[in-house]
Design an enzyme around this catalytic site. Structure first.
Site, short mmCIF file in Angstrom:
data_model
loop_
_atom_site.label_atom_id
_atom_site.label_comp_id
_atom_site.label_asym_id
_atom_site.label_seq_id
_atom_site.Cartn_x
_atom_site.Cartn_y
_atom_site.Cartn_z
N ASP A 62 -10.99 -3.12 6.45
CA ASP A 62 -12.19 -3.51 5.72
C ASP A 62 -11.81 -4.31 4.48
O ASP A 62 -10.74 -4.11 3.90
CB ASP A 62 -13.00 -2.28 5.29
CG ASP A 62 -13.44 -1.44 6.47
OD1 ASP A 62 -14.12 -1.99 7.35
OD2 ASP A 62 -13.09 -0.24 6.50
N ASP A 64 -13.37 -5.32 0.68
CA ASP A 64 -14.39 -5.06 -0.33
C ASP A 64 -14.27 -6.09 -1.45
O ASP A 64 -13.16 -6.55 -1.78
CB ASP A 64 -14.24 -3.65 -0.91
CG ASP A 64 -14.49 -2.57 0.13
OD1 ASP A 64 -15.23 -2.83 1.09
OD2 ASP A 64 -13.92 -1.47 -0.02
N ASP A 140 -10.02 5.68 -8.08
CA ASP A 140 -9.34 6.96 -7.88
C ASP A 140 -7.83 6.91 -8.10
O ASP A 140 -7.30 7.55 -9.01
CB ASP A 140 -9.68 7.55 -6.51
CG ASP A 140 -9.49 6.55 -5.37
OD1 ASP A 140 -8.89 5.47 -5.58
OD2 ASP A 140 -9.97 6.84 -4.25
#
Length: 423
Positions: A62, A64, A140
């Site tokens: 993916d 982003d 994170d």
């Protein structure tokens, strides 16, 4: 979360001569989105896992994009887009059936603004927008806090992510590690998944709180945990992921029915690992996988025990099988939600196992035409591989699938009834 002032103001800029990212691996759709945002005088970068994977020489699944444009401004630029999410609003920008996730830079944690938490520190809503420097520190792990500037071909590293990638370390951003897990307990699962999938070690300070904080996962939405479970089991590294879940005693939290069964049943343990290995092989060879299959394996022994109890209570097999299937799926769904379309498949796979024991007559031939035959057959063969059934059972059903119609009739001893002649 304590912030390093140097990191807050000055990113480490790594040129292409040093990072050596292969730009041919970058998604064209993501590239066009970034170009359109920058042409409209917004900042826009590739961010997070895709940058990490590019640096590791892997093909990102993916892509982003992060930007200083607000969600409504993004939607004004892209016709086929929509805002999603309550906890943090993001935009999906579509190209046919595929989409790129575009998020606005988040501000640092500030309970005085538009951020809502519950008593244990978990963030429920977080729609306060900020700068790229703040956004990096809100992510994170250090390896996920890097941005790629397409125009300059530079990696922007605010949290020493490049250094941790070189050291093959997963490190939480910030000093108060426990609070970071409280903010979003799913970070526990993300740390374990990256550990298994990327062969990176979890930094000791990042790993230490996990055993004592695993209970936080029970407060996460069952639907969100279903999505996380798929990332574990459909990553192409399902075996390693399951081993990591066992290592950190997360099976007891996420799959309590499986935990109680597989601890006492070596045969079930063999079945689980055979299924995980099979799933990894299918993904490696580009074959489709169905979430229902893994869940049917994990909950198999619990289903059998419930079915046995139903039969002891005098319930017919047909009624008892559906009742056992539904009740086990519903019990698991309290923790990890199993959507109805998959729960029906799970129950059918289980119920069809009994029909494999009957090899004679018309119903045997009809079973070959059943919509769930292939999934149920694969399940049965894994049971044989795990020692639960004789291997000859699987071999017989393998043979009949390749046989001609006449050979199938001979194998099943099927003799169609002749129509009565009119007198």
């Amino acid at each position: 979360m304590k912030i390093n002032k140097l990191q807050e103001s000055t990113p480490n800029r790594i040129p292409i001569s040093e990072h050596k990212i292969d730009e041919s691996l970058i998604c064209d759709h993501a590239r066009k989105i970034i170009q359109k945002l920058t042409q409209a005088n917004y900042q826009a970068y590739l961010v997070g896992g895709c940058v990490r994977d590019l640096l590791l020489g892997k093909h990102p699944k993916d892509f982003d994009v992060a930007t200083n444009a607000h969600p409504e401004e993004i939607c004004d630029l892209f016709e086929y887009s929509r805002i999603i999410g309550r906890r943090f609003r993001i935009v999906h920008v579509y190209q046919e059936r595929n989409f790129i996730e575009v998020s606005t830079f988040r501000a640092l944690k500030n309970h005085q603004h538009n951020e809502t938490t519950i008593s244990n520190g978990r963030i429920l809503r977080d729609n306060t927008f900020g700068t790229i420097e703040e956004d990096a520190l809100r992510r994170d792990f250090t390896i996920n806090s890097m941005y790629y500037d397409l125009s300059k071909q530079e990696v922007l590293d605010f949290c020493n992510g490049i250094e941790d990638i070189d050291k093959k370390i997963i490190r939480m951003i910030g000093d108060d590690i426990e609070m970071r897990y409280h903010e979003d307990p799913v970070r526990i699962l993300r740390a374990l998944r990256f550990h298994a999938k990327l062969d990176l070690e979890i930094d000791s300070s990042t790993a230490k709180p996990i055993p004592s904080l695993k209970y936080l996962l029970t407060d996460i939405s069952p639907s969100r945990l279903f999505d996380e479970a798929l990332k574990f089991f459909h990553s192409g590294h399902a075996v390693k992921c399951f081993q990591v879940l066992e290592k950190f005693d997360l099976i007891s939290v996420l799959f309590p029915l499986t935990y109680s069964a597989h601890k006492r049943d070596e045969q079930l343990n063999n079945l689980i690992y055979a299924a995980l290995e099979n799933t990894d092989k299918r993904i490696k060879h580009g074959k489709p996988v169905n979430p229902a299959f893994i869940f049917s394996i994990l909950l198999w022994q619990s289903y059998l025990h419930r079915l046995e109890q139903n039969q002891k209570d005098g319930i017919s097999y047909s009624e008892g099988a559906w009742d056992a299937g539904r009740s086990i799926v519903l019990e698991q769904s309290k923790i990890i939600n199993i959507p109805k379309r998959f729960s029906i498949t799970i129950c059918e796979i289980w119920k069809l196992q009994r029909r494999f024991l009957k090899k004679h007559g018309f119903k045997t031939l009809k079973l070959l035409e059943h919509q769930r035959f292939r999934a149920a057959y694969d399940f049965m063969c894994l049971r044989a591989q795990a020692g639960e059934l004789d291997v000859s059972e699987c071999e017989w059903w393998t043979k009949i699938q390749a046989a001609s119609v006449e050979e199938q009739k001979q194998m099943t001893r099927y003799r169609p009834k002749r129509a009565k002649q009119k007198s």
